[in-house]
Design a protein around this motif. Structure first.
Motif, mmCIF file in Angstrom:
data_model
loop_
_atom_site.group_PDB
_atom_site.id
_atom_site.type_symbol
_atom_site.label_atom_id
_atom_site.label_comp_id
_atom_site.label_asym_id
_atom_site.label_seq_id
_atom_site.Cartn_x
_atom_site.Cartn_y
_atom_site.Cartn_z
ATOM 1 N N ILE A 230 0.860 -1.190 0.000
ATOM 2 C CA ILE A 230 0.000 0.000 0.000
ATOM 3 C C ILE A 230 0.891 1.233 0.000
ATOM 4 O O ILE A 230 2.067 1.156 0.333
ATOM 5 N N VAL A 232 1.534 5.044 1.490
ATOM 6 C CA VAL A 232 1.150 5.917 2.598
ATOM 7 C C VAL A 232 1.483 7.352 2.228
ATOM 8 O O VAL A 232 2.353 7.602 1.401
ATOM 9 N N GLU A 237 1.786 8.374 9.016
ATOM 10 C CA GLU A 237 0.910 7.263 8.617
ATOM 11 C C GLU A 237 1.699 5.959 8.533
ATOM 12 O O GLU A 237 1.230 4.891 8.925
ATOM 13 N N LEU A 238 2.951 6.078 8.027
ATOM 14 C CA LEU A 238 3.807 4.900 7.914
ATOM 15 C C LEU A 238 4.038 4.281 9.285
ATOM 16 O O LEU A 238 3.878 3.074 9.482
ATOM 17 N N LYS A 241 0.935 2.590 10.565
ATOM 18 C CA LYS A 241 0.677 1.307 9.887
ATOM 19 C C LYS A 241 1.623 0.230 10.412
ATOM 20 O O LYS A 241 1.231 -0.921 10.592
ATOM 21 N N ASP A 244 0.377 -0.843 13.674
ATOM 22 C CA ASP A 244 -0.797 -1.717 13.498
ATOM 23 C C ASP A 244 -0.359 -3.132 13.164
ATOM 24 O O ASP A 244 -0.945 -4.113 13.608
ATOM 25 N N ALA A 245 0.705 -3.213 12.325
ATOM 26 C CA ALA A 245 1.160 -4.517 11.889
ATOM 27 C C ALA A 245 1.967 -5.226 12.968
ATOM 28 O O ALA A 245 2.351 -6.387 12.806
#
Lengths: 248, 463
Positions: A230, A232, A237-238, A241, A244-245
């Motif tokens: 994806i 970013v 945001e990176l 993410k 999140d991962a």
């Protein structure tokens, strides 16, 4: 000075490898086979030593199925003087190959063995080292430069973190890396000459070496497909993410 | 731009189907050799035939002009809008059907050639069209320009590979016959109208295409040749002896020198020859290499070939093709050139090369002649590069004269001034001046009947 160059017939490295549907191995039916690229570099180096007047004879040797003759013909077209093929239908493991090469070494008594650091099919990177151990000879692996002078070889090798230069007394086993040279194109006149050069074909089984594999391949599968990435918009945001991962 | 117009398109194309971001449009407005730079109010990117139909219908009703574009690899400027709405077919990229038993594949216009080749290969078939830009060029553009490439002698041009078409006509109606038939003599063969029409008669949205058996064995050789006459003789001698030639490409010495210098490639032969040929052979039996080796050595012994090498693995074969396919890219750093894509009867190639060189150098002394291409079908890419020390701007003034002089030679030898790239905007002056009046009138009459409002690719072909 005589140089022995072992060469292996492998799946052409530009061919897209496909796994057999029963997952027992790589599909080789109707697939282009060529000389292992590292072996090609070894042949080139040996032929260059001959062209410089340092080597007097270059002998290529292969172990494998009868069509491996084509691979030897390529070595002969590049400039090797003669070839030896030990035929076998089994796909021998590095130790068995090293033992067979030891037997050939003892027959041929070369001043050096120059060979690829590994074959691109098994990626074992073992045969050269095993051969040196079996023969109790010096070894210089991953060569990026080879200078032969006065019964010795000065070998520059690529190691983690830089270059290391070794000096080994000949005879020795030298395994070559990608940056050593760029193999030549075989000219048609040399391809035609190669057809007349001798290939000595022998049964590998005649050497009394146990060729039976000691490893059993249980399954060969393709690497998992990578899913699409994806994009970013920002560093923030990176980081979010990645959090999140669960990787940071 | 009227918000209403954008909104109208957005309503049925969605956000992905209408692109107004200048940065995203920019790559579609520039020809890759930097010869054409266009402009457009916005780009439409439909993903279905129905969407294309709605676009064209709306444009017809509102007298809006469109320029259609595939992979933007065209070499005559035909795909670059100059104020028209850009219609990009790149999202129309589905392979709809593969029928190995019918030897037929149905692909949409935006499918990239390489993807089509791979899809055929996965079904143990081959789509034989092969050209340098196959990683970007798309089916719609390849049909609209009737692309050629290296396999034309054996497999024909795109026209010979098209079984059927789906086309959105300028009035928004659809011509659809995605046939798998090799034989179909029912009335006019209408699909032929759209092949090579450069997008002037309709927007091609899909095609049914011929696929055939995959080659089992192939051999690639590089030959060093003394002159072009030897190349022509070798082509025929090798064909007679092997019946296995699928490509026979040549590069003159200057072309190879540019390749070696600017592509960082190695010369596969030990010396530079006046001409170097790249020959591809294919066959079904494992003794193919032996036959080729014998045939080539007979020619060397007879003094017909100076030297030769045969690729011993795929990497070497790829390096041969890298040189040949990099010929356009290799010229870029050398500055301006007058470029030609011509064909003459094969036997006339040597005369063409001699006469064209004399004609070009008569205009610009010291010009560097880069000749390469498909000798097996008479198609030569004949580029006249500026002398090393002449500024681009100065050379620019001579290009029209060189074009004209080279084309004069071509026509005098019974050749064509555009073999495979088409007319576009680059060659329309030369084309309109040379084409017989009756032919031009007929072409214009067809255009007027099919696209009376002149909304599709209206600047192509005719001045």
């Amino acid at each position: 000075m005589k140089i022995l160059v072992p060469v292996k017939r492998v799946i052409d490295y530009n061919v897209k490898v496909r796994v057999k549907t029963d997952e027992t191995g790589v599909d080789l039916a109707n697939v282009k086979m060529s000389m292992n690229p590292f072996c090609e570099i070894a042949v080139e180096e040996a032929v260059r030593l001959k062209e410089k007047g340092i080597a007097t004879e270059v002998v290529a040797v292969s172990i494998g199925v009868t069509p491996a003759q084509e691979t030897l013909r390529t070595a002969l077209a590049m400039g090797a003087d003669r070839a030896i093929l030990l035929t076998t239908d089994v796909d021998p493991e590095p130790l068995a190959v090293a033992k067979l090469l030891k037997a050939v070494f003892e027959e041929e008594k070369p001043d050096a063995v120059i060979m690829g650091k590994q074959a691109i099919d098994g990626d074992n990177n073992a045969t050269g080292q095993m051969l040196a151990a079996l023969l109790d000879l010096p070894q210089a692996t991953f060569a990026s430069e080879v200078v032969v002078e006065g019964g010795k070889a000065k070998v520059t090798r690529e190691v983690d973190g830089g270059l290391q230069t070794l000096e080994v007394a000949l005879p020795a086993i030298i395994t070559v890396d990608l940056r050593l040279n760029e193999p030549r194109f075989a000219s048609l006149p040399n391809i035609m000459k190669a057809k007349k050069k001798p290939i000595d074909i022998k049964e590998a089984s005649a050497y009394g070496v146990d060729l039976a594999p000691h490893l059993k391949v249980t399954k060969v599968t393709e690497p998992p497909k990578r899913s699409a990435g994806i994009k970013v918009e920002s560093v923030g945001e990176l980081v979010a993410k990645l959090k999140d991962a669960g990787v940071i | 731009m009227e918000i209403g117009l954008l909104q109208h398109f957005r309503n049925f194309l969605g956000d992905e189907g209408i692109i107004t971001d200048v940065d995203l449009i920019a790559p579609h407005l520039k020809e890759w050799r930097d010869r054409y730079f266009g402009n457009t109010p916005f780009m439409l990117a439909p993903n279905s035939t129905e969407q294309v139909q709605k676009i064209v219908k709306f444009c017809a009703q509102n007298h809006l002009k469109l320029v259609s574009q595939g992979g933007n690899t065209g070499l005559v400027g035909g795909q670059i809008p100059m104020g028209e709405i850009l219609l990009s077919l790149h999202r129309l990229n589905k392979i709809r059907e593969i029928n190995p038993l019918d030897d037929c594949i149905i692909a949409e216009a935006g499918v990239i050639l390489e993807n089509l080749q791979n899809a055929a290969a996965q079904n143990n078939r081959r789509f034989p069209l092969m050209l340098a830009s196959q990683g970007s060029a798309t089916i719609g553009g390849l049909i609209s320009t009737n692309a050629g490439g290296v396999h034309v002698r054996k497999f024909g041009m795109m026209r010979q590979l098209v079984l059927g078409l789906e086309v959105v006509l300028p009035n928004g109606e659809i011509y659809s016959e995605l046939s798998a038939l090799r034989k179909d003599n029912t009335g006019y063969d209408l699909k032929q109208l759209f092949i090579g029409a450069e997008g002037t008669l309709g927007v091609i949205t899909a095609a049914s295409l011929k696929i055939s058996a995959r080659p089992k064995y192939s051999v690639n050789a590089m030959l060093g040749l003394e002159n072009a006459q030897m190349a022509v003789e070798c082509l025929h001698a090798l064909e007679e002896q092997t019946a296995a030639i699928t490509a026979f490409e040549i590069m003159n010495k200057q072309a190879l020198q540019f390749g070696i210098k600017n592509l960082g490639a190695r010369n596969p032969l030990t010396e530079l020859h006046n001409f170097t040929a790249l020959v591809e052979f294919e066959g079904a039996f494992p003794d193919l290499p032996e036959h080729i080796e014998d045939a080539l050595s007979t020619l060397i012994e007879a003094g017909k070939i100076n030297d030769a090498t045969i690729a011993q693995n795929e990497a070497q074969a790829n390096s041969f093709w890298h040189l040949r396919e990099g010929m356009s890219a290799a010229q870029k750093p050398e500055g301006r050139a007058a470029k030609h894509d011509v064909s003459v009867p094969i036997s006339k190639i040597p005369s063409f090369l001699d006469q064209a060189e004399a004609a070009a150098k008569n205009i610009v002394n010291g010009a560097r002649i880069v000749a390469f291409g498909h000798i097996s079908d008479g198609n030569i890419h004949y580029d006249v590069a500026r002398p090393e020390n002449m500024p681009d701007d100065e050379f620019q003034n001579f290009i029209k004269d060189i074009n004209h002089a080279v084309n004069d030679v071509v026509v005098s030898l019974g050749g064509s001034i555009s073999a495979e790239h088409g007319i576009g905007i680059a060659r329309k002056d030369e084309f309109c001046a040379r084409e017989p009046k009756a032919h031009l009138e007929l072409m214009k009459a067809l255009k007027a009947v099919i696209d009376p409002q002149n909304i599709l690719n209206s600047r192509n072909l005719f001045s």
